[in-house]
Design a protein around this motif. Sequence first.
Motif, short mmCIF file in Angstrom:
data_model
loop_
_atom_site.label_atom_id
_atom_site.label_comp_id
_atom_site.label_asym_id
_atom_site.label_seq_id
_atom_site.Cartn_x
_atom_site.Cartn_y
_atom_site.Cartn_z
N ALA A 18 49.11 62.16 15.95
CA ALA A 18 49.59 62.09 14.57
C ALA A 18 49.13 63.29 13.76
O ALA A 18 49.91 63.89 13.00
N GLY A 19 47.86 63.67 13.92
CA GLY A 19 47.33 64.82 13.20
C GLY A 19 48.04 66.11 13.57
O GLY A 19 48.29 66.96 12.71
N ALA A 20 48.37 66.27 14.85
CA ALA A 20 49.08 67.47 15.29
C ALA A 20 50.47 67.54 14.68
O ALA A 20 50.97 68.62 14.34
N PHE A 21 51.10 66.39 14.51
CA PHE A 21 52.40 66.34 13.84
C PHE A 21 52.28 66.49 12.33
O PHE A 21 53.26 66.77 11.64
N GLY A 22 51.08 66.24 11.79
CA GLY A 22 50.93 66.20 10.35
C GLY A 22 51.59 64.98 9.77
O GLY A 22 52.17 65.02 8.66
N ALA A 23 51.50 63.85 10.49
CA ALA A 23 52.19 62.63 10.10
C ALA A 23 51.19 61.47 9.98
O ALA A 23 50.06 61.55 10.47
N ALA A 24 51.64 60.39 9.37
CA ALA A 24 50.77 59.22 9.20
C ALA A 24 50.53 58.52 10.53
O ALA A 24 49.50 57.86 10.70
N SER A 25 51.45 58.62 11.46
CA SER A 25 51.29 58.01 12.78
C SER A 25 51.98 58.88 13.81
O SER A 25 52.87 59.69 13.49
N ALA A 26 51.59 58.71 15.08
CA ALA A 26 52.20 59.49 16.15
C ALA A 26 53.68 59.15 16.28
O ALA A 26 54.53 60.05 16.44
N VAL A 27 54.00 57.87 16.22
CA VAL A 27 55.40 57.45 16.35
C VAL A 27 56.24 58.03 15.22
O VAL A 27 57.36 58.51 15.43
N GLU A 28 55.71 58.01 14.00
CA GLU A 28 56.45 58.55 12.86
C GLU A 28 56.63 60.07 12.99
O GLU A 28 57.68 60.62 12.69
N PRO A 38 59.73 58.66 23.29
CA PRO A 38 59.35 57.77 22.18
C PRO A 38 59.02 56.35 22.62
O PRO A 38 58.20 55.67 21.99
N TYR A 39 59.60 55.90 23.73
CA TYR A 39 59.33 54.54 24.21
C TYR A 39 57.94 54.43 24.83
O TYR A 39 57.22 53.45 24.60
N VAL A 40 57.55 55.45 25.58
CA VAL A 40 56.20 55.43 26.16
C VAL A 40 55.16 55.63 25.06
O VAL A 40 54.10 55.00 25.08
N LEU A 41 55.44 56.50 24.10
CA LEU A 41 54.50 56.71 23.00
C LEU A 41 54.30 55.41 22.21
O LEU A 41 53.16 55.02 21.92
N ALA A 42 55.38 54.73 21.89
CA ALA A 42 55.26 53.48 21.14
C ALA A 42 54.53 52.41 21.95
O ALA A 42 53.81 51.58 21.38
N PHE A 43 54.68 52.45 23.27
CA PHE A 43 54.02 51.47 24.14
C PHE A 43 52.52 51.73 24.24
O PHE A 43 51.69 50.81 24.10
N ASN A 44 52.13 52.99 24.46
CA ASN A 44 50.72 53.31 24.72
C ASN A 44 49.88 53.49 23.46
O ASN A 44 48.68 53.22 23.46
N ALA A 45 50.48 53.98 22.38
CA ALA A 45 49.70 54.38 21.20
C ALA A 45 48.79 53.28 20.65
O ALA A 45 47.63 53.56 20.33
N PRO A 46 49.24 52.03 20.53
CA PRO A 46 48.34 51.02 19.97
C PRO A 46 47.09 50.77 20.81
O PRO A 46 46.06 50.33 20.28
N ALA A 47 47.16 51.07 22.10
CA ALA A 47 46.02 50.85 22.99
C ALA A 47 45.13 52.08 23.12
O ALA A 47 44.11 52.04 23.81
#
Length: 354
Positions: free
Chosen positions: A278-288, A260-269
């Motif tokens: 996010a789509g694979a999770f069916g969520a509004a964002s990857a982190v969520e 989760p720390y690497v995902l939160a770090f890289n996702a905005p970039a």
Amino acid sequence: MRFEHETLPQRVYFGSGGAADAVGAEAARLGAARVMVIASASGAGPAEKITARVPVVVRHDEAVTHVPVAAAERARAAATAHAVDLLVSVGGGAATGLAKAVALTTGIPIVAVPTTYAGSEATSVWGLTEGARKTTGSDPRVLPRAIVYDASLTLSLPVPMSVASGLNALAHCVDSFWAPRTDPVDRALAGEGIRALAAGLPAVVADPGGLDGREQVLYAAYLSALAFSSAGSGLHHRICHVLGGRYGLPHAQAHAVVLPYVLAFNAPAAPEAERGIAGAFGAASAVEGLRRLRSAVDAPVALRDHGFREADVEDAVPAVLEAVPAGNPRPVTAEDVRRMLRAAWQGADPLTAA
């Protein structure tokens, strides 16, 4: 759209309850006459049953995590002494990794029978640990000729370990969205892997003795490894290799905590990759999406629970910086690494460390 994608040559058997038949059929297809079975000490019993129909000349039960060089040398010596012509690994990443270490120097083919969701069986990646340093590489000789997936073999895997191992597979998927050699095929495999893990892991937790959830997770582990083997090792895996090789942290748990720390770090970039995850999770964002899954399965939370000390954070920073892959979506500084590791050590909110 323009890319190059290499599909690895490998036979896959998938079916619950059919491991012994499949291993026997594959050994016969390869013309094996002198088989070496590689397992851990705790997995020796199941391995004997699974390989009852093949011509075994030596059973080697010294598989341990991170594959120490000394263990690899003992296994190679045993294979040579018994003139082995086929390796059958039964177990998690440790058993597969030890078989790969033998194949790396001997060229002896491997049939892998995974009992966890590690995914190493579907890659040409090998790893060896000497002292406090883990070295990895890729070589076609270590890719198992065949994989036998039998979800019934994972029923004895306790739920906490099933969760950690499944989240290790999830890390393969997430890293494959932005790893150095990623392509649209890798991202498609990784996306389906995330979808299957998001469905399968909660099912394993809810019904540990059921096969449906475990089959979903095992299927996802295979897809995740295919994606990872092609896309290459991203920031997450480089960090975890340092943690495992340098500090002896358990492989699956380290991956589960750090993700989760690497995902939160890289996702905005990496907005396109973020939308895909996010789509694979069916969520509004990857982190969520990841947060929701981790909450549902009671995922490992902090590195301090698995042997990483606060004093190790500063020591790890230069080793991680040295391992950062080229082309990471976001530049990585010493302070970034320090912040992520400290947050992962204490189990802090990943967004506060991004």
